[in-house]
Design a protein around this motif. Structure first.
Motif, short mmCIF file in Angstrom:
data_model
loop_
_atom_site.label_atom_id
_atom_site.label_comp_id
_atom_site.label_asym_id
_atom_site.label_seq_id
_atom_site.Cartn_x
_atom_site.Cartn_y
_atom_site.Cartn_z
N LEU A 232 1.03 -1.95 -0.06
CA LEU A 232 -0.09 -0.24 -0.08
C LEU A 232 1.18 1.20 -0.08
O LEU A 232 -0.27 2.25 -0.76
CB LEU A 232 -1.19 0.07 1.58
CG LEU A 232 -1.62 1.58 1.42
CD1 LEU A 232 -3.19 1.72 0.63
CD2 LEU A 232 -3.05 1.57 3.32
N ASN B 176 -0.99 5.48 -0.46
CA ASN B 176 -1.04 7.11 0.59
C ASN B 176 -2.65 7.80 -0.23
O ASN B 176 -3.13 8.55 0.24
CB ASN B 176 -0.29 6.82 1.02
CG ASN B 176 0.57 5.91 1.03
OD1 ASN B 176 0.57 5.38 2.40
ND2 ASN B 176 1.87 5.96 0.41
N ASN C 182 -2.26 7.55 5.50
CA ASN C 182 -4.06 8.12 5.72
C ASN C 182 -4.18 6.77 6.82
O ASN C 182 -3.83 5.43 6.13
CB ASN C 182 -4.76 7.88 4.99
CG ASN C 182 -5.87 7.78 4.80
OD1 ASN C 182 -6.83 7.32 6.18
ND2 ASN C 182 -7.07 8.68 4.84
N TRP D 93 -6.03 5.20 8.76
CA TRP D 93 -7.18 5.43 8.09
C TRP D 93 -7.19 3.52 7.34
O TRP D 93 -8.17 2.37 7.57
CB TRP D 93 -8.79 6.03 8.44
CG TRP D 93 -8.64 6.79 9.53
CD1 TRP D 93 -7.86 8.42 9.54
CD2 TRP D 93 -8.65 6.02 11.00
NE1 TRP D 93 -8.56 8.33 10.67
CE2 TRP D 93 -9.58 7.14 11.84
CE3 TRP D 93 -9.29 4.99 11.68
CZ2 TRP D 93 -9.44 7.80 12.94
CZ3 TRP D 93 -10.20 5.03 12.74
CH2 TRP D 93 -9.82 6.17 13.25
N LYS D 94 -6.54 3.85 6.04
CA LYS D 94 -6.25 2.50 5.50
C LYS D 94 -5.03 1.56 5.79
O LYS D 94 -6.09 0.69 5.47
CB LYS D 94 -6.32 3.58 4.34
CG LYS D 94 -6.84 4.67 3.18
CD LYS D 94 -6.13 4.95 1.69
CE LYS D 94 -7.17 5.30 0.81
NZ LYS D 94 -6.13 6.00 0.09
N TYR D 95 -4.73 2.25 6.76
CA TYR D 95 -3.86 1.35 7.48
C TYR D 95 -4.33 0.26 7.81
O TYR D 95 -4.49 -1.01 8.31
CB TYR D 95 -2.68 1.86 7.56
CG TYR D 95 -1.54 2.30 6.82
CD1 TYR D 95 -0.68 1.38 6.64
CD2 TYR D 95 -1.55 2.80 6.49
CE1 TYR D 95 0.05 1.69 5.15
CE2 TYR D 95 -0.79 4.10 4.77
CZ TYR D 95 0.51 2.75 4.97
OH TYR D 95 0.55 3.48 3.87
N TRP E 187 -11.47 -3.39 -0.09
CA TRP E 187 -10.30 -3.09 -0.14
C TRP E 187 -10.26 -1.68 -1.67
O TRP E 187 -9.84 -0.34 -0.98
CB TRP E 187 -8.96 -3.79 -1.01
CG TRP E 187 -7.88 -2.85 -0.87
CD1 TRP E 187 -7.17 -2.06 -2.24
CD2 TRP E 187 -6.07 -3.65 -0.39
NE1 TRP E 187 -5.95 -2.02 -2.13
CE2 TRP E 187 -5.56 -2.59 -1.38
CE3 TRP E 187 -5.49 -4.49 0.25
CZ2 TRP E 187 -3.69 -2.77 -1.26
CZ3 TRP E 187 -5.30 -4.63 0.48
CH2 TRP E 187 -3.58 -3.82 0.12
N LEU F 206 -11.91 1.21 0.74
CA LEU F 206 -10.82 2.05 1.48
C LEU F 206 -10.60 3.28 0.24
O LEU F 206 -10.29 4.41 1.37
CB LEU F 206 -9.83 1.39 2.02
CG LEU F 206 -10.57 -0.12 2.81
CD1 LEU F 206 -8.72 -0.92 3.38
CD2 LEU F 206 -9.73 0.78 4.56
N GLU F 207 -10.33 3.20 -0.91
CA GLU F 207 -9.51 4.11 -1.28
C GLU F 207 -10.14 5.58 -1.41
O GLU F 207 -10.03 6.56 -1.81
CB GLU F 207 -10.08 3.39 -2.98
CG GLU F 207 -8.34 2.28 -3.39
CD GLU F 207 -7.35 3.08 -2.79
OE1 GLU F 207 -6.60 4.30 -3.35
OE2 GLU F 207 -6.22 1.98 -2.00
N ILE G 239 -11.60 6.72 1.51
CA ILE G 239 -11.51 7.82 2.71
C ILE G 239 -11.09 9.57 1.86
O ILE G 239 -9.79 8.83 1.25
CB ILE G 239 -10.41 6.47 3.38
CG1 ILE G 239 -11.35 5.48 4.01
CG2 ILE G 239 -9.62 7.63 4.61
CD1 ILE G 239 -10.71 4.85 4.96
#
Length: 224
Positions: free
Chosen positions: A111, A117, A127, A129-131, A181, A184-185, A187
């Motif tokens: 990622l 990111n 970011n 929150w993505k992790y 996944w 998540l992009e 966010i």
């Protein structure tokens, strides 16, 4: 019995069972898969591989007397396998976190290096929150996949139907993980931390250096 690595016992076990009949070989491989995956992040792998090696030796000897795997270990091996696992030594919390960290860390690195990111015209946007989301999604997907493997490997379902239904369920898990996944992009980038140039480049180089160091150290420990 001299001390060897988990891989040595695994290789020797696989060689031993090659002399078995097709049905006995499949029976043992299912049992092997169940034992390895049932407590994948809580039981000592070396102890499990040692036990499997001994079991394979005993089964090979029994097969010479015409005894099949199902007669030797029982028609329903799940209960026996579960009892065996309760006797296996547990790994420490540190070792457990290391195993989980390897799985999650690979995705985090992907990622990070793939630009997942996000960035604007002036900076990389990190970011958190993505992790966290990736770790959560992978944890759920891994738990579901292990459950599917554990359920179907020692079930009495017809083999062709067992493979088909397990494959369908795994495909659904992967599809759900991929959809999560992608979600998540979405966010918003304002929740991220901006890292300006050239610090973003330095951070990428540092992360690659640390990964190579950790990987090299693990390889040295494995082959020591």
């Amino acid at each position: 019995m001299s001390e060897h690595s988990s891989q040595w016992y695994r290789d020797q076990t696989n060689q031993l069972i090659q002399s078995l009949s097709k049905n006995d070989q499949q029976y043992f491989e299912d049992l092997q898969l169940y034992l390895v995956t049932k407590k994948a992040f809580s039981r000592d792998e070396l102890a499990i591989q040692k036990s499997l090696y001994t079991m394979a030796q005993d089964l090979v000897d029994a097969s010479k007397d015409g005894i099949s795997a199902s007669n030797f270990f029982g028609k329903k091996p799940k209960k026996m396998a579960d009892e065996m696992l309760t006797q296996m030594p547990k790994i420490s919390l540190r070792e457990r976190l290391e195993l989980i960290g390897i799985v999650v860390g690979i995705s985090w690195l992907y990622l990070f290096l793939s630009g997942g990111n996000g960035r604007d015209d002036q900076a990389m946007i990190l970011n958190p929150w993505k992790y966290l989301g990736v770790a959560f999604i992978e944890g759920i997907c891994l738990a579901l996949i292990l459950w599917i493997v554990n359920f179907y490997t020692v079930s009495t379902t017809h083999r062709s139907w067992k493979r088909f239904s397990a494959g369908v369920l795994m495909a659904l898990v992967f599809a759900g993980g991929a959809a999560a996944w992608i979600w998540l992009e979405e966010i918003p980038s304002q929740f991220g931390i901006k890292i300006l140039y050239p610090w973003d480049v330095g951070l990428i180089v540092l992360s690659q250096f640390l990964v190579h160091c950790i990987f090299g150290l693990k390889c040295r420990q494995s082959f020591a």
